[in-house]
Design an enzyme around this catalytic site. Structure first.
Site, PDB file in Angstrom:
ATOM      1  N   LYS A 175      48.353  52.122 -76.929  1.00  0.00           N
ATOM      2  CA  LYS A 175      48.718  50.710 -76.770  1.00  0.00           C
ATOM      3  C   LYS A 175      50.228  50.561 -76.884  1.00  0.00           C
ATOM      4  O   LYS A 175      50.823  50.921 -77.901  1.00  0.00           O
ATOM      5  CB  LYS A 175      48.016  49.847 -77.816  1.00  0.00           C
ATOM      6  CG  LYS A 175      48.242  48.357 -77.615  1.00  0.00           C
ATOM      7  CD  LYS A 175      47.332  47.535 -78.489  1.00  0.00           C
ATOM      8  CE  LYS A 175      47.548  46.044 -78.274  1.00  0.00           C
ATOM      9  NZ  LYS A 175      47.277  45.609 -76.891  1.00  0.00           N
ATOM     10  N   HIS A 192      45.620  49.661 -83.822  1.00  0.00           N
ATOM     11  CA  HIS A 192      45.156  50.001 -82.480  1.00  0.00           C
ATOM     12  C   HIS A 192      45.397  51.480 -82.187  1.00  0.00           C
ATOM     13  O   HIS A 192      46.044  52.187 -82.967  1.00  0.00           O
ATOM     14  CB  HIS A 192      45.868  49.137 -81.432  1.00  0.00           C
ATOM     15  CG  HIS A 192      45.268  47.784 -81.274  1.00  0.00           C
ATOM     16  ND1 HIS A 192      45.659  46.712 -82.050  1.00  0.00           N
ATOM     17  CD2 HIS A 192      44.303  47.313 -80.450  1.00  0.00           C
ATOM     18  CE1 HIS A 192      44.948  45.648 -81.708  1.00  0.00           C
ATOM     19  NE2 HIS A 192      44.128  45.986 -80.731  1.00  0.00           N
TER      20      HIS A 192
END
Length: 235
Positions: A136, A132
Site C-alpha cells: 500500500k 496495512h
C-alpha cells in the site's frame, strides 16, 4: 453485466473472482489507463489502481459514458475535478475509501461516537491506528483519513497529524504501519484520564472489499450522479 477491471493487482484479481461468482462477465482486465476502444463493451468499470493513475483512469471512463466505481485512495486533491467532469457529462461515479460493508457501518458508529463525545472534547485524546500490507503506497490510509474527517466534522478535534512529536491537543494522531500479508486494521481510540473508549475493524481478507465493490457496481447501473457506499447500503 460486463465489468471492466482497471488495476489488475491482488485487489483486481479478487474482484474478478467475486464478479464471476455473482455471474458477471469480465470485459477487460487492465493495468494501464484504457482507451475508449477497450471500454466500448463494458457496462461498468471498477477502478482499483495506484494514486498516480486513478484520476486519468476515472476521467476516461466517465468521458466515455462508462459508470465507474473507484476504490483507489491517495488522489483526493483531484477529486473535485472528477466531480465536475461527471456533472458536465451527466455521468455515473461512485467513490469510497473502503468498500467493506462492515467498515461502512464502522464509519457510522465512529460518527455517532464522536458526536456524542464532542461536548467533552477537551477531556479526550483521539488516536487512529491503521495497519496495512507493505504494497500500500499511500500513508495514512484513505480509510483512516475518512475516520479522522468524520471526527473533525463533529467538532471533536480540529485536524489530524502523523507527527506524534508535534501533535497538539486539538489534533487526532494517526499511527500508520505496514506489514507483510495483512488485509487492513483500523482502531479508533478516545482516551481520557478516567476511561478509554475503543472501536476496531479488522479485515480478514480482500474479499470483503471486493464484494462491496461488485455490489456497488451492480447498484450504480442506470443511475446518474456522484455516489458513495452510503447510498448503496441505504445509510
Amino acid at each position: 453485466m460486463n465489468i471492466a477491471i482497471i488495476g489488475y493487482g491482488k485487489m483486481g484479481k479478487t474482484i474478478e473472482k467475486i464478479a464471476k461468482i455473482r455471474n458477471h462477465k469480465i470485459s477487460l482486465c487492465y493495468d494501464e489507463t484504457p482507451s475508449p476502444f477497450l471500454l466500448k463493451n463494458s457496462d461498468v468499470a471498477i477502478e482499483f489502481s495506484q494514486p498516480d493513475s486513478a484520476f486519468n483512469n476515472v476521467k476516461i471512463c466517465i468521458e466515455n459514458n462508462v459508470p465507474t466505481v473507484c476504490g483507489t485512495t491517495g488522489w483526493m486533491e483531484k477529486f473535485e475535478f472528477i466531480k465536475k467532469i461527471c456533472i458536465e457529462k451527466n455521468g455515473s461515479f461512485l467513490y469510497s475509501s473502503n468498500f467493506s460493508i462492515g467498515m461502512n457501518i464502522f464509519f457510522e458508529i465512529n460518527k455517532k461516537l464522536s458526536k456524542l463525545l464532542s461536548p467533552y472534547s477537551e477531556s479526550y485524546e483521539v488516536k487512529i491506528h491503521e495497519i496495512h500490507h507493505k504494497e500500500k503506497i499511500d500513508r495514512p490510509s484513505g480509510t483512516a483519513i475518512s475516520l479522522a474527517k468524520d471526527i473533525v466534522n463533529n467538532r471533536m478535534k480540529e485536524t489530524w497529524t502523523l507527527d506524534a512529536t508535534k501533535k497538539t491537543k486539538n489534533q487526532i494522531l494517526i499511527l500508520s504501519k505496514r506489514f507483510e500479508n495483512v488485509a487492513g486494521t483500523h482502531v479508533v481510540k478516545y482516551e481520557s484520564k478516567i476511561e478509554d473508549i475503543e472501536i476496531q475493524h479488522k479485515a480478514h481478507s480482500r474479499e470483503g472489499f471486493a464484494i462491496g465493490a461488485v455490489i456497488a457496481a451492480e447498484w450504480i447501473q442506470n443511475k446518474k450522479g456522484i455516489f458513495s457506499m452510503k447510498e448503496v447500503l441505504g445509510i
